[in-house]
Design a protein around this motif. Structure first.
Motif, PDB file in Angstrom:
ATOM      1  N   GLN A  72       0.849  -1.189   0.000  1.00  0.00           N
ATOM      2  CA  GLN A  72       0.000   0.000   0.000  1.00  0.00           C
ATOM      3  C   GLN A  72       0.882   1.235   0.000  1.00  0.00           C
ATOM      4  O   GLN A  72       1.917   1.252   0.655  1.00  0.00           O
ATOM      5  N   SER A  73       0.454   2.244  -0.709  1.00  0.00           N
ATOM      6  CA  SER A  73       1.128   3.527  -0.632  1.00  0.00           C
ATOM      7  C   SER A  73       0.109   4.614  -0.928  1.00  0.00           C
ATOM      8  O   SER A  73      -0.906   4.359  -1.560  1.00  0.00           O
ATOM      9  N   GLY A  74       0.376   5.799  -0.458  1.00  0.00           N
ATOM     10  CA  GLY A  74      -0.536   6.901  -0.716  1.00  0.00           C
ATOM     11  C   GLY A  74      -0.862   7.694   0.520  1.00  0.00           C
ATOM     12  O   GLY A  74      -0.099   7.710   1.483  1.00  0.00           O
ATOM     13  N   GLU A  75      -2.012   8.323   0.490  1.00  0.00           N
ATOM     14  CA  GLU A  75      -2.390   9.282   1.515  1.00  0.00           C
ATOM     15  C   GLU A  75      -3.043   8.673   2.748  1.00  0.00           C
ATOM     16  O   GLU A  75      -2.881   9.179   3.842  1.00  0.00           O
ATOM     17  N   ASN A  76      -3.796   7.615   2.606  1.00  0.00           N
ATOM     18  CA  ASN A  76      -4.599   7.098   3.708  1.00  0.00           C
ATOM     19  C   ASN A  76      -4.205   5.688   4.121  1.00  0.00           C
ATOM     20  O   ASN A  76      -5.049   4.842   4.367  1.00  0.00           O
ATOM     21  N   VAL A  77      -2.918   5.436   4.216  1.00  0.00           N
ATOM     22  CA  VAL A  77      -2.437   4.115   4.592  1.00  0.00           C
ATOM     23  C   VAL A  77      -2.446   4.016   6.114  1.00  0.00           C
ATOM     24  O   VAL A  77      -1.986   4.918   6.809  1.00  0.00           O
ATOM     25  N   GLU A  78      -2.970   2.909   6.621  1.00  0.00           N
ATOM     26  CA  GLU A  78      -3.040   2.713   8.069  1.00  0.00           C
ATOM     27  C   GLU A  78      -2.036   1.662   8.518  1.00  0.00           C
ATOM     28  O   GLU A  78      -1.609   0.814   7.728  1.00  0.00           O
ATOM     29  N   TRP A  79      -1.692   1.697   9.806  1.00  0.00           N
ATOM     30  CA  TRP A  79      -0.763   0.737  10.393  1.00  0.00           C
ATOM     31  C   TRP A  79      -1.403  -0.655  10.324  1.00  0.00           C
ATOM     32  O   TRP A  79      -2.491  -0.869  10.854  1.00  0.00           O
ATOM     33  N   THR A  95       3.392  10.153   9.370  1.00  0.00           N
ATOM     34  CA  THR A  95       2.359   9.709   8.444  1.00  0.00           C
ATOM     35  C   THR A  95       2.882   8.501   7.692  1.00  0.00           C
ATOM     36  O   THR A  95       3.979   8.546   7.124  1.00  0.00           O
ATOM     37  N   ILE A  96       2.110   7.442   7.656  1.00  0.00           N
ATOM     38  CA  ILE A  96       2.516   6.232   6.936  1.00  0.00           C
ATOM     39  C   ILE A  96       2.377   6.494   5.437  1.00  0.00           C
ATOM     40  O   ILE A  96       1.321   6.881   4.965  1.00  0.00           O
ATOM     41  N   SER A  97       3.462   6.282   4.699  1.00  0.00           N
ATOM     42  CA  SER A  97       3.436   6.503   3.255  1.00  0.00           C
ATOM     43  C   SER A  97       3.533   5.212   2.455  1.00  0.00           C
ATOM     44  O   SER A  97       3.198   5.190   1.275  1.00  0.00           O
ATOM     45  N   GLY A 112       7.580  12.582   8.073  1.00  0.00           N
ATOM     46  CA  GLY A 112       7.268  13.606   9.064  1.00  0.00           C
ATOM     47  C   GLY A 112       7.628  13.204  10.483  1.00  0.00           C
ATOM     48  O   GLY A 112       6.927  13.556  11.428  1.00  0.00           O
ATOM     49  N   VAL A 113       8.716  12.442  10.631  1.00  0.00           N
ATOM     50  CA  VAL A 113       9.167  12.028  11.960  1.00  0.00           C
ATOM     51  C   VAL A 113      10.461  12.750  12.316  1.00  0.00           C
ATOM     52  O   VAL A 113      11.164  13.262  11.451  1.00  0.00           O
ATOM     53  N   ASN A 114      10.774  12.771  13.602  1.00  0.00           N
ATOM     54  CA  ASN A 114      12.008  13.416  14.051  1.00  0.00           C
ATOM     55  C   ASN A 114      12.787  12.468  14.966  1.00  0.00           C
ATOM     56  O   ASN A 114      12.346  11.345  15.237  1.00  0.00           O
ATOM     57  N   VAL A 165      12.292  10.851   7.647  1.00  0.00           N
ATOM     58  CA  VAL A 165      11.757   9.564   7.218  1.00  0.00           C
ATOM     59  C   VAL A 165      12.263   8.464   8.138  1.00  0.00           C
ATOM     60  O   VAL A 165      13.451   8.413   8.461  1.00  0.00           O
ATOM     61  N   MET A 166      11.356   7.594   8.543  1.00  0.00           N
ATOM     62  CA  MET A 166      11.713   6.456   9.377  1.00  0.00           C
ATOM     63  C   MET A 166      11.158   5.189   8.725  1.00  0.00           C
ATOM     64  O   MET A 166      10.049   5.191   8.193  1.00  0.00           O
TER      65      MET A 166
END
Length: 176
Positions: A72-79, A95-97, A112-114, A165-166
């Motif tokens: 899956q890839s895109g805007e609304n991917v869930e864990w 945000t999961i990409s 969007g991770v730090n 990115v993580m």
């Protein structure tokens, strides 16, 4: 492929022609017989090796195999919570990409991770018992932690803080 499924009446014929052309291209590339079914935004590929369905769901690209594996890839991917992803502690940062998940392995990309997000997730992995055969690496723009569980499932997390990115992976191929 462009498929016009408009109301003018020719949509069904154009869809069948598009399917036949796509099947011919895929058969040449794969070397096997391929059956393609186009149904709106869904495309199914059936081969001797198995079936794959490709869909576009709410801005996300989803590809699923008949064995339950998925990408899956895109805007609304869930864990994900099944298959190899079941071994991973959930991370709520970023945000999961991208997600690739099967019985033996899982890869999840977070944007969007730090560094603080990474540090907390690394601790969550350790708290979950991934403390055998550990590898820890810090480089100029990367931190990495990898550890195995008592069941021999390996979880790895790495971050590029400047990219935000993580990546989190689970490898259950050697599970005992």
């Amino acid at each position: 492929l462009f498929v016009d499924t408009g109301e003018a009446g020719g949509g069904n014929m154009e869809e069948k022609i598009s399917e036949k052309i796509a099947e011919g291209v895929m058969e040449k590339a794969a070397g096997d017989e391929v059956d393609i079914d186009i149904d709106g935004d869904d495309v199914s590929f059936k081969t001797e090796e198995g079936d794959v369905t490709v869909t576009n769901e709410d801005g996300s690209f989803v590809m699923e195999g008949e064995d339950g594996s998925s990408i899956q890839s895109g805007e609304n991917v869930e864990w994900p919570t099944d298959q190899a992803a079941a071994y991973l502690p959930k991370c709520s940062a970023g945000t999961i990409s991208y997600v690739m998940n099967s019985e033996e392995s899982c890869i999840i990309m977070l944007d969007g991770v730090n560094q603080d997000d990474y540090d907390k997730y690394e601790q969550a992995i350790k708290d979950a018992g991934y403390t055998n055969s550990t590898v820890e690496t810090t480089a100029e723009d990367m931190d990495l932690y990898s550890g195995a569980s008592a069941e021999n499932v390996t979880v790895t997390v790495y971050i590029s803080p400047t990219e935000g990115v993580m990546q989190v992976t689970a490898d259950a191929s050697a599970k005992e």
